[in-house]
Design an enzyme around this catalytic site. Sequence first.
Site, mmCIF file in Angstrom:
data_model
loop_
_atom_site.group_PDB
_atom_site.id
_atom_site.type_symbol
_atom_site.label_atom_id
_atom_site.label_comp_id
_atom_site.label_asym_id
_atom_site.label_seq_id
_atom_site.Cartn_x
_atom_site.Cartn_y
_atom_site.Cartn_z
ATOM 1 N N HIS A 53 -57.768 55.190 30.590
ATOM 2 C CA HIS A 53 -58.695 56.245 31.320
ATOM 3 C C HIS A 53 -60.102 55.945 31.262
ATOM 4 O O HIS A 53 -60.601 55.394 30.144
ATOM 5 C CB HIS A 53 -58.158 57.724 30.827
ATOM 6 C CG HIS A 53 -59.038 58.840 31.219
ATOM 7 N ND1 HIS A 53 -58.915 59.364 32.474
ATOM 8 C CD2 HIS A 53 -60.040 59.235 30.646
ATOM 9 C CE1 HIS A 53 -59.686 60.425 32.581
ATOM 10 N NE2 HIS A 53 -60.779 60.420 31.540
ATOM 11 N N CYS A 129 -57.872 57.585 37.981
ATOM 12 C CA CYS A 129 -59.291 57.904 37.354
ATOM 13 C C CYS A 129 -60.201 56.561 37.306
ATOM 14 O O CYS A 129 -61.314 56.852 37.541
ATOM 15 C CB CYS A 129 -59.087 58.405 36.066
ATOM 16 S SG CYS A 129 -58.272 57.174 35.127
#
Length: 252
Positions: A53, A129
């Site tokens: 992430h 993301c």
Amino acid sequence: MPSSTRPPARPSRPSHRSTLSLQKTEITIHVYDLLPPGKLSNTLWALGTSLLHSGVVLNNKEYAYGGHDRPGLTGVYWTKPLTLPPGGTFRTEILHGFTLATEAEIDSIIRRASEEFLGTSYNLLTKNCNHFTSYLCEKLTGRPGPGWLNRAANIGVALPCVVPREWIEAPDFETHNRGGGGGGFVGGEESGDEYYGEGSRMLRGSDEVPRLVGQEGRREEEEHGMTVTKGKGKARDEEGRVLPRAERAPTS
């Protein structure tokens, strides 16, 4: 014949725009590993194929992207820098570059990005993301984010039958604070209890509560110290894959 004299030239004065342009803004990327700490995550990190992430840090706000099921609502949100996503472990910080854009121009770029990256458009493999990080970095500096951030997703697209499930869907497990401004999270999805969006868990302060871009005025969540999404079942991406908690955006 006397020579003509000219009044002395006035020193040039920089325009308001050129003065503002001298104010460089640092663009930093924070990277988090979404697999539980251990031999597997360390091996994949060493190979550059971790399930990661990322968020882009601008002016003391960390911008990231997650999915949800609210049509027409952005999935772009911001948190206090280094606020850990659920189950996440901080891995590294990357100084990507600088932008000479004014604060108003930066706000406009982020607003356009929020319109491009809706929560219902989230896809674990093709629009996650890290795609957002690359997009925002390119808009701000002319260079996309590092390609290795999405190496696991790229392998998943090319070889969907041989990629371990853990590379695509991080395990959904309870995690406790490991630093970076986070806490633990609670709640059960299977029973229809409240579940928490990306980065939303028991937090220490209101500045750590994730906020959707354009929704900063809504402060009801601060009263409880968390951001809550109510609903039943599991949140899924646009192709029906279950979203791990670390890849969900708040919805308010």
